[in-house]
Structures are given as C-alpha cells and as structure tokens.
Motif scaffolding. Structure first.
Motif, PDB file in Angstrom:
ATOM      1  N   ILE A 303       0.849  -1.184   0.000  1.00 58.12           N
ATOM      2  CA  ILE A 303       0.000   0.000   0.000  1.00 58.12           C
ATOM      3  C   ILE A 303       0.888   1.238   0.000  1.00 58.12           C
ATOM      4  O   ILE A 303       1.855   1.326   0.766  1.00 58.12           O
ATOM      5  N   GLY A 304       0.582   2.193  -0.868  1.00 62.11           N
ATOM      6  CA  GLY A 304       1.345   3.436  -0.922  1.00 62.11           C
ATOM      7  C   GLY A 304       2.666   3.336  -1.636  1.00 62.11           C
ATOM      8  O   GLY A 304       3.499   4.247  -1.531  1.00 62.11           O
ATOM      9  N   VAL A 305       2.876   2.240  -2.391  1.00 66.08           N
ATOM     10  CA  VAL A 305       4.152   2.036  -3.095  1.00 66.08           C
ATOM     11  C   VAL A 305       3.861   1.589  -4.521  1.00 66.08           C
ATOM     12  O   VAL A 305       2.938   0.809  -4.760  1.00 66.08           O
ATOM     13  N   ASP A 306       4.664   2.083  -5.466  1.00 62.54           N
ATOM     14  CA  ASP A 306       4.583   1.645  -6.857  1.00 62.54           C
ATOM     15  C   ASP A 306       5.781   0.765  -7.191  1.00 62.54           C
ATOM     16  O   ASP A 306       6.936   1.129  -6.918  1.00 62.54           O
ATOM     17  N   PHE A 307       5.506  -0.408  -7.781  1.00 68.48           N
ATOM     18  CA  PHE A 307       6.537  -1.308  -8.295  1.00 68.48           C
ATOM     19  C   PHE A 307       6.419  -1.322  -9.816  1.00 68.48           C
ATOM     20  O   PHE A 307       5.358  -1.658 -10.352  1.00 68.48           O
TER      21      PHE A 307
END
Length: 716
Positions: A303-307
C-alpha cells in the motif's frame, strides 16, 4: 551557412530515427525511421537494418503505405513489428494494426494476428523461445476474440460510440478510454501455419460459420440477437493459419493501461507491472503470470508504493525493478532500484547511495550487474550498477543522452540511440571501456546552426543551477543576440535530450540565443534539488529561472534589453507565473499551460496525482490565475482541444480572464490565442508544427525585435 533549421519546411522534412532493436546474435540493429509523407501532413515509418559493429551500410527492410513500428526479434531471428498494412486474407476495410513477421530465412512479411481491434504493441519477446506477448484491447463483455469481433461489428454497423464507465479515469493524454480494455495476449510465433493445407482448412471453417449463421437467421432466431445482427456480425472462427492468442489477463479492467513487463528466457512466465485500482487512483504491483496456465502470482505489492519496470535476467533467475513510495506534499520520494529472485524472494535494494532515477534497466552479460540510464547534470548517461554492492560506474562521459540501450549478447558492449540538443537520435555502439562508435544510419545528422555552451549560476540559497545556452552564429559583444528563456515541462524533467517537438535550433537559426535551464524540480541533480521546489512551484523554480537568466544576460554577446520567455505544460505554467510576477520580458509564449491549479487538478486525466502532491493551501498560493491583473507582458496562448493532460479549459479560462482584465473598450488587447481543434498536449501534425513556429516567431519578432505584426497565411 544555411542548415535545415533555417527553413521550417526543410526542418519538418528531416527523417527521424525513433527506435532501435537488436538481433538475438547481436550482429544486426534494426532502426525505425520516420519520413515525411509526400503531402506533408504526417510521417511514414519503415524498418532499416544496419550492422552493429559500425561497418557496412543501411538496408531498408520494409515498405508499406501504412508503415511499421515496434520492431522486436524472436529467438529464431525473425523480425516482428506492428503495422496496419493490408492483409491479403483479411478484411480489406480493416485498418487496425496487427502483429507481422519478417522471416529471418527470407521472404515477404506475413501477419501473425488478425484481431478485430488490432494489436496495440509488442510488450515482450523471449530470449530462447519464439513466444511473444502483445497488448491488445478487447470489449469487456466479449468472452472470446471471436465474440469481440462480432460485437465490434455490431457497434460499427449501428454507429454506436457511447461508452459506459464504471471506474476512473475516463480518458488519457488525447484519447477516450473504453469501451475496450487492454489485455495481454501471448502468441507463439513458431506456430504460424503457413501451408496450403492450413489455408484450405481455414477457408472451409469460415464458410461453415457463415452458412450456420445464415441458417440461424433463416429460422428466425436472428431477431433475438442484439441489434438484429446478421451473418456478417455473428462470431467467425479465428484463422487456423495463425497462432491463436491466449489471454493472460481476462477481465483486466484498466489494470493493463500502463503495463510493462518481460518474459523469462524460455517464455514460460511473464513478469509484469499492473495497476491495482484504489478508488480513483491505484498503485503499481508486479505479478508473475504463467504463460501456459494463466496462473497469477503476486510478487510485489505494498500500500502506498509503486513497483514498476520489471526486467528478467538472462538466466531467468532474477528480476530487477523500480520501487517508489508515493509522494505527498511533504516531500518527493526516491525511485529505488531493487533486485530479487524470480519468485520474489530475497529482495534487496541495489545502488542504495546512488541519488539518481533510473529511466531504463537491463541485465548486463553474466547477470552480475544492471545497465541503467538516468538523467545526470543535463545529460543522460549509461551506468553500470553492480549487484554485489560495488560502486555505480558511469559508462559514458559525453554530453549526450542515451535511450533504447541493448546489451550485445556474450559481450560487455552495448548498442543504443543517443542525442543532444544539437544532434538528433542516432545509433551507436558503446564499448566496455565506454568508447562510443557511431553506427551507419539511413539518416544523416544535420548541420546545426550556431554553437552550444554550458552555463550556470548560484541561486539565492547557494544552490548551483545550470543549463545549456545555444548561441546563434555571429553573436558577439558588437552584435549581441536577443535571448529566449525556454522552460522545460514535466516538471520532473531535464533539458538533456533532443526533441522534435521543441527545437531551439530553429530559434538559433533566426538569430536568437536560447537558454535551456534546469531549475528546482529538475531531474538529474538529486532528490534535494527536486525538493527545493516541491509543493511550491512558484518559489525556487521561479527564482532559479530568474537567477540563471540574470547570469546569461550579463554576457556581452547577449542583449539584455531584448528578451522573451516561453514554455509548454509545466513550462507554460512557469511562463504564466512569470507573466504575473515580472515585466522584464518583452513577450511570453505559454503553450498547453496550467492556469488555475484547483480547476486543472480536478479535470486533468490523472487528478489524484496532482491533488496528492499539493496541499490545498499551496495549490491556491501557487496558482498563476490569481495574478492576472498584474500581467503587463504580451502573451501568446497556445492550446489544443485534444489535450487531456492539461485540458483546454485552462487555455480558455486564461484567455477569458486576459480579456476581462486587459481588453480595451473595443475588445482589443496585445495578447493572442492560437487554438488547434485536433491537436493534443503537443502539436504533432507537420503542417500544424509549421503554423506553430511561424506564429511564435512572428509574435517574438513583433515584440522582441520591433517588427511589423504578421501571422501565417494559412491561418486565414
């Protein structure tokens, strides 16, 4: 000396190298080249082959009226591409792009797909198999590619264009989203059945399907079909002569809108970054999809992170990717390079102390390092990132920016495209020691007018601010040149690579010096440099621009009394901000500009991002529209109606408020509004690019040089 930049017609006629692909044996580079159509209203694209060792001469591979893009090789050495060229066995009226193959063994190109909605692009090919993954759009209610074709035919027959949305967003850049959704389809190119027997069987199956549909209609059942469908819009069998695409993303929604991925060397799995929806936003996750069974395994999701941007090692054991915590108004966040086992285990950060944002990744030969590109100090070098924790090594030391970097198999060498502000993209080979050798190319590098030099100053807070200065021929203390402050978009960007859309050499050819600065928010100078302007666009970015303009105006070869400012997108925002805060410039050109931030943030094609990176207070404080009464400089406002990134409402409101506060009793004012009904965030059609530059240069000539007002003839 006359150059192609002295004539707008000559400039738009320059052929352009747009992309690069490398053959599996590393011996051949294939270039995508765009050339102006005979009527001057667009570009035709073709594929050219050049030796990767720097020897030999270019050889044209394709010729078609529709052109070719997206070149990629199979493991067997066959060349894949996407084209809307006619398919002799398909629908003569079909203009959708399909996947085509030019066999390595010779012969004519042949289609690999025949999808009703076409192929949007090639996502990935495998290193040791002929498996390929393509992106293609299918209607959400269609259960098969045959049903998709039938439903598309019924919509076309009834002239239905309506779209019912259930999620946000509804459009992107310059096009509406839906009703079709992007899917990822796997195709085995080696299953292409190019035999007489297959063709006969295929024709027999099609004839049987038509007879069955006609019989059904004759029995009266056709009345129950949606819209009263006839045999022409009933599902037809997919051609048996073509490999049947398998859907890896059934019911995808909008998850694959910005998908990026790579196949394992044997093609058994696709590692791909997809969108996981969150109300009107989303986060990027990385999943592994078995290309035989379609089974999904989530590898990275927080959550709250882009990969994003996954790439697979040559031995299929590792995956590298970018991990970025979502930014908030408090501060920008770093874009981190990570590597993990192919199953997602043992994930660790690579090059932890490297304060740069990788724009591309690939594994070096031997899989002991990553090859990356990133903005750095007004350039875009190639870097080597060791996986063992060793120091990052910069491989190229010149003033160019590198893209389309490909690792030569079995070698420490690379091939790539490189460009600068005085040289358009051209193919090169990079030796292990960093020596760069230009490859032969069907496109000659044009002569550039004037010269380029690096300039810098110290901002009010002690930070170094730098940029490029293009000087016209003849500029001197005896003949100082008028100055154009040219502000880049983004704002997370840098003036470090060639742009066909923004061509400052055209201004240099007309006697202007052009300043291309990288103020606060620019990339390539570290996270702290970006943070200086975060949540405060009208602060340090503005004062940085004025500081470096002051430094350049102090030069004896620059006329400080004849200056103008211009920019597009974020550059247009800054142009508007400058207009409301200083009258030092004689003219300002503001293209596709942000004017009222609260209005823009809610109407752009990705509103959640813009509203997430600003506080409510900063969005008000940094909005240029609040200072319309203070504008004293003539503005040329430019906007396209198909601009969904900065919607045309920004330009319309700017124009309305200029008239409200600055028009005389007869409605006259020194400002101008150049409007393009069918252009997007940029002006891309060649004939419109000519109109754009003619109008801009006429506006500058009037206000900077004191010439008589004029406008292009074709504006009427």
């Amino acid at each position: 000396m006359a150059t192609p930049f002295h004539s707008l017609d000559d400039f738009i006629a320059l052929p352009r190298v747009e992309a690069l692909a490398l053959s599996p044996d590393g011996s051949t580079v294939v270039l995508t080249v765009a050339a102006l159509k005979k009527d001057g209203t667009g570009y035709d694209r073709s594929l050219w082959s050049v030796p990767s060792d720097g020897a030999g001469t270019p050889r044209r591979l394709t010729r078609s009226a529709k052109g070719e893009t997206g070149a990629a090789f199979t493991a067997s050495g066959d060349l894949l591409f996407v084209s809307a060229r006619p398919d002799a066995e398909g629908d003569a009226d079909d203009e959708s792009g399909q996947l085509w193959m030019l066999p390595a063994a010779g012969g004519e190109a042949r289609p690999v797909t025949r999808l009703a909605g076409g192929v949007d692009g090639i996502m990935a090919t495998a290193e040791s198999s002929d498996r390929v993954v393509v992106a293609a759009s299918l209607l959400p209610s269609a259960e098969s590619i045959e049903a998709d074709a039938a439903l598309r035919a019924r919509r076309k027959d009834k002239k239905v264009s309506a779209i019912l949305h259930q999620t946000y967003p509804v459009r992107f850049w310059d096009h509406d989203l839906g009703p079709a959704a992007p899917h990822l389809l796997v195709v085995d190119a080696d299953e292409l059945a190019d035999t007489i027997a297959a063709a006969v069987a295929d024709t027999a199956a099609e004839d049987e399907a038509v007879r069955d549909a006609a019989a059904t209609l004759a029995d009266g059942a056709g009345a129950a079909s949606p819209g009263g469908a006839d045999a022409a819009t009933e599902p037809q069998p997919y051609p048996a002569t073509l490999p049947r695409p398998r859907d890896l993303t059934p019911r995808p929604g909008r998850s694959a809108d910005h998908a990026a991925g790579a196949l394992t060397p044997d093609g058994s799995a696709l590692v791909v970054s997809l969108d996981e929806r969150e109300q009107r936003a989303g986060r990027r996750v990385i999943v592994r999809i078995d290309t035989e069974t379609g089974e999904w395994t989530t590898l990275f999701d927080e959550i709250g992170v882009d990969f994003e941007s996954p790439v697979v090692s040559h031995d299929g054991r590792l995956v590298a990717f970018l991990r970025t915590v979502k930014s908030t108004p408090a501060a920008p966040t770093d874009s981190e390079v990570w590597v993990a086992e192919i199953d997602g285990s043992a994930a660790r950060r690579v090059a932890e102390g490297w304060d740069r944002w990788a724009s591309s990744l690939s594994f070096a030969v031997g899989d002991i390092a990553l090859i990356a590109t990133a903005d750095e100090d007004g350039r875009g070098p190639v870097f080597r990132l060791p996986l063992d924790g060793g120091p990052v090594e910069r491989l190229t030391e010149d003033d160019f920016t590198y893209t389309h970097v490909r690792v030569v198999p079995g070698s420490a060498e690379l091939v790539a495209l490189r460009s600068s502000w005085i040289a358009p993209p051209h193919p090169v080979r990079i030796a292990g020691a960093g020596t760069v050798t230009p490859l032969s190319s069907p496109v000659a590098t044009p002569d550039a007018p004037g010269s380029i030099t690096e300039v810098e100053t110290v901002a009010e807070d002690g930070t170094r601010v730098r940029g490029w200065l293009l000087l016209p021929d003849g500029a001197s203390a005896d003949a100082p040149a008028p100055l154009l402050l040219w502000i880049h978009g983004g704002p997370l960007s840098s003036w470090n690579a060639w742009s066909w859309r923004w061509a400052p050499l055209l201004a240099a050819a007309r006697g202007y010096a052009v300043l291309l600065p990288d103020p606060a928010l620019s990339t390539g100078y570290g996270l702290d440099f970006i943070a200086r302007g975060w949540n405060s666009w009208g602060g340090k970015p503005y004062t940085d621009l004025l500081s470096i303009t002051d430094a350049v105006e102090s030069r004896s070869d620059i006329d400080e009394n004849r200056t103008a400012a211009m920019g597009g997108s974020f550059g247009g925002y800054m142009a508007n901000w400058i207009a409301g805060h200083t009258d030092r410039f004689r003219a300002i050109v503001t293209h596709a500009s942000l004017w009222a931030l609260d209005q823009f943030a809610g109407t752009t094609d990705s509103s959640e991002y813009w509203q997430r990176i600003f506080t409510d207070e900063a969005m008000i404080e940094n909005s240029p529209h609040r200072f319309v009464r203070d504008i004293r400089t003539p503005l040329l406002v430019v906007h396209g109606d198909k601009d969904y990134r900065v919607p045309v409402g920004e330009g319309l409101r700017l124009w309305s408020e200029l008239a409200e506060h600055h028009a005389d009793a007869e409605g006259r004012m020194p400002h101008r509004f150049l409007y393009f009904p069918d252009e997007n965030h940029w002006v891309l059609k060649p004939q419109h690019a000519v109109i754009w530059y003619e109008t801009v240069f006429a506006f500058l000539a009037e206000h900077v040089r004191g010439e008589e007002p004029s406008f292009p003839e074709l504006l009427g």
